[in-house]
Design a protein around this motif. Structure first.
Motif, PDB file in Angstrom:
ATOM      1  N   TYR A   1       0.847  -1.344  -0.031  1.00 10.57           N
ATOM      2  CA  TYR A   1       0.099   0.015  -0.066  1.00 10.57           C
ATOM      3  C   TYR A   1       0.813   1.097   0.064  1.00 10.57           C
ATOM      4  O   TYR A   1       1.559   1.577   0.931  1.00 10.57           O
ATOM      5  CB  TYR A   1      -1.035   0.015   1.371  1.00 10.57           C
TER       6      TYR A   1
ATOM      7  N   VAL B   1       3.871   0.985   2.352  1.00 10.89           N
ATOM      8  CA  VAL B   1       3.791   0.285   3.365  1.00 10.89           C
ATOM      9  C   VAL B   1       3.592  -1.305   2.839  1.00 10.89           C
ATOM     10  O   VAL B   1       2.498  -1.619   1.895  1.00 10.89           O
ATOM     11  CB  VAL B   1       2.307   0.363   4.218  1.00 10.89           C
TER      12      VAL B   1
ATOM     13  N   ALA C   1       2.472  -4.696   2.900  1.00 11.31           N
ATOM     14  CA  ALA C   1       1.591  -5.487   3.747  1.00 11.31           C
ATOM     15  C   ALA C   1       1.777  -7.040   3.774  1.00 11.31           C
ATOM     16  O   ALA C   1       1.832  -7.775   4.772  1.00 11.31           O
ATOM     17  CB  ALA C   1      -0.020  -4.962   3.593  1.00 11.31           C
TER      18      ALA C   1
ATOM     19  N   PRO D   1      -0.761 -13.044  13.203  1.00 11.69           N
ATOM     20  CA  PRO D   1      -0.646 -11.992  14.220  1.00 11.69           C
ATOM     21  C   PRO D   1      -1.682 -11.214  13.487  1.00 11.69           C
ATOM     22  O   PRO D   1      -1.670 -10.705  12.652  1.00 11.69           O
ATOM     23  CB  PRO D   1       0.553 -11.608  14.721  1.00 11.69           C
ATOM     24  N   SER D   2      -2.236 -10.200  14.523  1.00 14.76           N
ATOM     25  CA  SER D   2      -3.107  -9.054  14.132  1.00 14.76           C
ATOM     26  C   SER D   2      -2.390  -8.220  13.391  1.00 14.76           C
ATOM     27  O   SER D   2      -1.121  -7.825  13.579  1.00 14.76           O
ATOM     28  CB  SER D   2      -3.501  -8.319  15.429  1.00 14.76           C
ATOM     29  N   GLY D   3      -2.768  -7.592  12.203  1.00 19.35           N
ATOM     30  CA  GLY D   3      -2.162  -6.611  11.225  1.00 19.35           C
ATOM     31  C   GLY D   3      -0.922  -7.290  10.509  1.00 19.35           C
ATOM     32  O   GLY D   3      -0.105  -6.485   9.722  1.00 19.35           O
ATOM     33  N   SER D   4      -0.965  -8.592  10.344  1.00 16.63           N
ATOM     34  CA  SER D   4       0.080  -9.217   9.539  1.00 16.63           C
ATOM     35  C   SER D   4      -0.191  -9.391   8.130  1.00 16.63           C
ATOM     36  O   SER D   4       0.720  -9.769   7.212  1.00 16.63           O
ATOM     37  CB  SER D   4       0.268 -10.798   9.921  1.00 16.63           C
ATOM     38  N   GLY D   5      -1.287  -8.772   7.403  1.00 15.07           N
ATOM     39  CA  GLY D   5      -1.569  -8.740   5.958  1.00 15.07           C
ATOM     40  C   GLY D   5      -2.681  -9.753   5.756  1.00 15.07           C
ATOM     41  O   GLY D   5      -2.841 -10.121   4.567  1.00 15.07           O
ATOM     42  N   LYS D   6      -3.414 -10.390   6.565  1.00 17.12           N
ATOM     43  CA  LYS D   6      -4.345 -11.576   6.459  1.00 17.12           C
ATOM     44  C   LYS D   6      -5.545 -11.061   5.426  1.00 17.12           C
ATOM     45  O   LYS D   6      -5.630 -11.682   4.306  1.00 17.12           O
ATOM     46  CB  LYS D   6      -5.032 -12.068   7.489  1.00 17.12           C
ATOM     47  N   SER D   7      -6.036  -9.923   5.816  1.00 16.39           N
ATOM     48  CA  SER D   7      -7.076  -9.423   5.176  1.00 16.39           C
ATOM     49  C   SER D   7      -6.709  -9.025   3.580  1.00 16.39           C
ATOM     50  O   SER D   7      -7.232  -9.144   2.896  1.00 16.39           O
ATOM     51  CB  SER D   7      -7.802  -8.254   5.754  1.00 16.39           C
ATOM     52  N   THR D   8      -5.537  -8.329   3.531  1.00 11.98           N
ATOM     53  CA  THR D   8      -4.903  -7.885   2.468  1.00 11.98           C
ATOM     54  C   THR D   8      -4.517  -9.051   1.281  1.00 11.98           C
ATOM     55  O   THR D   8      -5.105  -9.269   0.384  1.00 11.98           O
ATOM     56  CB  THR D   8      -3.593  -7.464   2.586  1.00 11.98           C
TER      57      THR D   8
ATOM     58  N   GLU E   1     -11.950 -13.844   9.218  1.00 17.21           N
ATOM     59  CA  GLU E   1     -12.375 -13.701  10.634  1.00 17.21           C
ATOM     60  C   GLU E   1     -13.676 -13.690  10.583  1.00 17.21           C
ATOM     61  O   GLU E   1     -14.104 -12.972  11.430  1.00 17.21           O
ATOM     62  CB  GLU E   1     -11.676 -12.569  11.048  1.00 17.21           C
TER      63      GLU E   1
ATOM     64  N   HIS F   1      -7.075 -14.961  13.279  1.00 11.92           N
ATOM     65  CA  HIS F   1      -5.926 -14.658  14.197  1.00 11.92           C
ATOM     66  C   HIS F   1      -5.959 -15.630  15.639  1.00 11.92           C
ATOM     67  O   HIS F   1      -5.230 -15.458  16.525  1.00 11.92           O
ATOM     68  CB  HIS F   1      -5.679 -13.164  14.797  1.00 11.92           C
TER      69      HIS F   1
ATOM     70  N   SER G   1       3.577  -8.655   9.668  1.00 11.81           N
ATOM     71  CA  SER G   1       3.692  -7.966   8.544  1.00 11.81           C
ATOM     72  C   SER G   1       5.107  -7.455   8.276  1.00 11.81           C
ATOM     73  O   SER G   1       5.931  -6.992   9.218  1.00 11.81           O
ATOM     74  CB  SER G   1       2.731  -6.695   8.442  1.00 11.81           C
TER      75      SER G   1
HETATM   76  N1  ATP Z   1      -6.074   0.357   2.764  1.00 11.23           N
HETATM   77  C1  ATP Z   1      -4.849   0.469   3.132  1.00 11.23           C
HETATM   78  N2  ATP Z   1      -3.826   1.339   2.941  1.00 11.23           N
HETATM   79  C2  ATP Z   1      -2.782   1.465   3.796  1.00 11.23           C
HETATM   80  N3  ATP Z   1      -2.514   0.429   4.479  1.00 11.23           N
HETATM   81  C3  ATP Z   1      -3.140  -0.581   4.882  1.00 11.23           C
HETATM   82  C4  ATP Z   1      -4.576  -0.549   4.135  1.00 11.23           C
HETATM   83  N4  ATP Z   1      -4.876  -1.815   4.700  1.00 11.23           N
HETATM   84  C5  ATP Z   1      -4.211  -2.447   5.381  1.00 11.23           C
HETATM   85  N5  ATP Z   1      -2.962  -1.582   5.560  1.00 11.23           N
HETATM   86  C6  ATP Z   1      -1.731  -2.161   6.330  1.00 11.23           C
HETATM   87  O1  ATP Z   1      -1.417  -3.372   5.786  1.00 11.23           O
HETATM   88  C7  ATP Z   1      -1.104  -4.091   6.841  1.00 11.23           C
HETATM   89  C8  ATP Z   1      -1.878  -5.283   6.926  1.00 11.23           C
HETATM   90  O2  ATP Z   1      -3.200  -5.020   7.134  1.00 11.23           O
HETATM   91  P1  ATP Z   1      -4.298  -6.058   7.022  1.00 11.23           P
HETATM   92  O3  ATP Z   1      -5.530  -5.498   7.254  1.00 11.23           O
HETATM   93  O4  ATP Z   1      -4.316  -7.031   5.816  1.00 11.23           O
HETATM   94  O5  ATP Z   1      -4.060  -7.320   8.250  1.00 11.23           O
HETATM   95  P2  ATP Z   1      -4.776  -8.301   9.024  1.00 11.23           P
HETATM   96  O6  ATP Z   1      -3.723  -9.206   9.266  1.00 11.23           O
HETATM   97  O7  ATP Z   1      -6.011  -8.414   8.204  1.00 11.23           O
HETATM   98  O8  ATP Z   1      -5.200  -7.573  10.445  1.00 11.23           O
HETATM   99  P3  ATP Z   1      -6.342  -7.830  11.336  1.00 11.23           P
HETATM  100  O9  ATP Z   1      -5.678  -9.037  12.322  1.00 11.23           O
HETATM  101  O10 ATP Z   1      -6.231  -6.610  12.351  1.00 11.23           O
HETATM  102  O11 ATP Z   1      -7.451  -7.906  10.719  1.00 11.23           O
HETATM  103  C9  ATP Z   1      -1.119  -3.229   8.323  1.00 11.23           C
HETATM  104  O12 ATP Z   1      -0.032  -2.642   8.710  1.00 11.23           O
HETATM  105  C10 ATP Z   1      -2.128  -2.255   7.854  1.00 11.23           C
HETATM  106  O13 ATP Z   1      -2.056  -1.042   8.361  1.00 11.23           O
END
Ligand code: ATP
Ligand code: MG
Lengths: 249, 245
Positions: free
Chosen positions: A13, A16, A18, A37-44, A158, A191, A209
């Protein structure tokens, strides 16, 4: 041929990073959990697989075809069930809504919706509106909607993170039951380490991440699984300890 | 029960109004009974077909056209980043024009005519519904938008099945403001440049110093405004049942 194949997938991103470099495959009929872990980029990662987000690097293949844009036989269950349901439609209307553009007859649509609602145990609530349902019931509606769509691959981000513990256990068992009945391939992101072991045939452990796959673990727990005996079994405890160690690292 | 209390309050207000105006005896503020007399004399006669109905049709027609325009343009601007980038500033500028200013302009263009009146109503009342539609269309939840993409909804189903209903509460709020503006502009346009209509009769009564007649037309306008708003509220109530859990 694998149902889903992900090779060298990465997403950035802006500046960043991800998801760094993720490769894995999912076989037909498998239930694979991705835990990280939380914020590791799973949703991405999941959004790239679903074709909702163009990946910066790497490729996704569904049935051997390269994914660009959302594929036609894929469904996603989001964590925010309440925000993904149409408040102005009934439960029946919500489940039926995506079927309307699939060239099905009214009778066919009705039977699919009824079947899906029966699977998730909501036949009696077909005429209600989402706001009349509890959180767990709303999430069951969104699962039913995905089931009625009959996707080859179901992605879940999730899906049980916003419900209470008891509802969560019920929904986990529901997914285990329904995926056998519907013969579906499932890729579920969580997570929660225990949840991933309880549900999966295979667990992929992600690094913090930017995500990479740290380890793939085969879950050799007996089926059908049971909230009490499975979670108390020796292999369960061994697996969850191993995953916890991998994530802690 | 509440309705009885409201009727009682209305009756008392009329009574006080009657008493005060009779006591003061100011010819510019005739007592309500004399206004009612004038209403009985004026409203049901040939004026209904020649003035009331045309006014009603123009205000409803202009408002309906403004609503369709406002909703279509608003939803487009609200859902398309490019359209908003190129055109939104134009609309932001145009809506700052006070609508009555346009009466002389449209009078030059269309002359004293129904077109002039309807053009004024459309141009003046399109803004609230347009801007609210933009807002409403933008307020579609991103998770909902993702869901629609995942299920590969057709464009029409996305617009009519998701965006419009989601924007519904905002759109209806805009429609109500637009309706009241349309009514005001109807009167202004007719007082200034028309040969029929409620506003025209209001102007005529004024010219003839028929004060009770003038007040009777004013009363009719507020009555119409009230009824139209009630009608719209009833439609809104039915359309948006889901938004009131
Ligand atoms: N639209 C975006 N623009 C910029 N950075 C983003 C965006 N979406 C996510 N990120 C960053 O990318 C990284 C991964 O985010 P993501 O949501 O994929 O993690 P996640 O594992 O799903 O987290 P969670 O467990 O909180 O759901 C994070 O550091 C987040 O801040
Ligand atoms: Mg996430």
């Amino acid at each position: 041929m694998s149902m889903l194949e992900v090779t060298g997938l990465g997403h950035t991103y802006g500046s960043v990073d991800a998801v760094s470099d993720v490769s894995f495959a999912v076989e037909p009929g498998e239930l694979v959990c991705i835990v990280g872990p939380s914020g590791s980029g799973k949703s991405t990662l999941l959004r790239c697989i679903a074709g909702l987000l163009p990946a910066s690097r790497g490729d996704v293949f569904l049935h051997g075809d390269r994914v660009s844009g959302v594929p036609s036989d894929l469904a996603v269950v989001f964590q925010d069930y309440s925000r993904s349901l149409l408040p102005w439609r009934t439960v029946f209307g919500n489940v039926e809504f995506p079927l309307r553009d699939r060239g099905l007859s009214t009778v066919e649509r009705r039977s699919r919706v009824e079947e899906a609602l029966a699977w998730v145990g909501l036949s009696g609530a077909a005429g209600k509106h989402p706001h009349e349902l509890s959180g767990g019931m709303q999430q069951r509606v969104s699962i039913a909607r995905a089931l009625a769509y009959r996707p080859a691959l179901m992605l879940m981000d999730e899906p049980f993170a916003s419900v209470d513990a008891q509802t969560r256990a019920d929904l986990e068992d529901l997914v285990l039951k329904v995926r056998l009945e519907a013969g579906m391939t499932v890729l579920l992101v969580t997570h929660d380490i225990d949840e991933s072991v309880y549900l999966a045939d295979r667990v992929l452990v992600l690094s913090p991440s930017p995500a990479t796959v740290v380890e793939t673990l085969k879950v050799d727990l007996a089926s059908p699984r049971d909230q009490i005996t499975t979670r108390g079994s020796e292999s369960f405890v061994r697996l969850r300890t191993e995953i916890a160690r991998l994530i802690r690292r | 029960m509440n309705a009885w209390i409201r009727a009682g309050v209305l009756f008392c207000a009329l009574l006080v109004w009657q008493w005060v105006t009779v006591e003061v005896g100011n010819p510019y503020f005739p007592p309500p009974l004399r206004v009612a007399e004038a209403a009985v004399r004026l409203w049901p006669s040939h004026h209904f077909a020649a003035d009331v109905l045309p006014s009603l049709l123009r205000v409803l027609g202009g408002w309906a056209a403004a609503s369709v325009l406002g909703i279509v343009i608003g939803v487009l601007l609200g859902r398309s980043r490019a359209a908003a980038d190129y055109f939104e500033f134009v609309f932001t500028f145009l809506r700052t024009l006070p609508p009555p200013l346009l009466v002389p302009v449209f009078m030059l263009i269309f002359g004293i005519s129904t077109e002039m009146e309807v053009a004024t109503i459309v141009f003046g009342s399109v803004w609230p519904v347009l801007l609210n539609s933009v807002d409403g269309a933008r307020s579609v939840d991103p998770v909902m938008a993702d869901t629609a993409r995942v299920f590969r909804l057709s464009r029409a189903r996305w617009l009519f099945g998701v965006v419009l209903p989601a924007a519904g509460p905002k759109i209806f709020a805009g429609l109500r403001v637009s309706l009241s503006i349309a009514l005001i502009l109807m009167v202004i346009a007719e007082v200034v440049g028309a040969t029929s209509g409620i506003g025209y009769q209001l102007g005529t009564a004024q010219g003839a110093s028929d004060l009770p007649g003038m007040w009777s037309w004013i009363a009719l306008i507020s009555l119409l405004g009230y009824l139209l708003n009630r009608g719209l509220l009833a439609v809104e109530h039915r359309a948006l049942v889901w938004s009131r859990p």
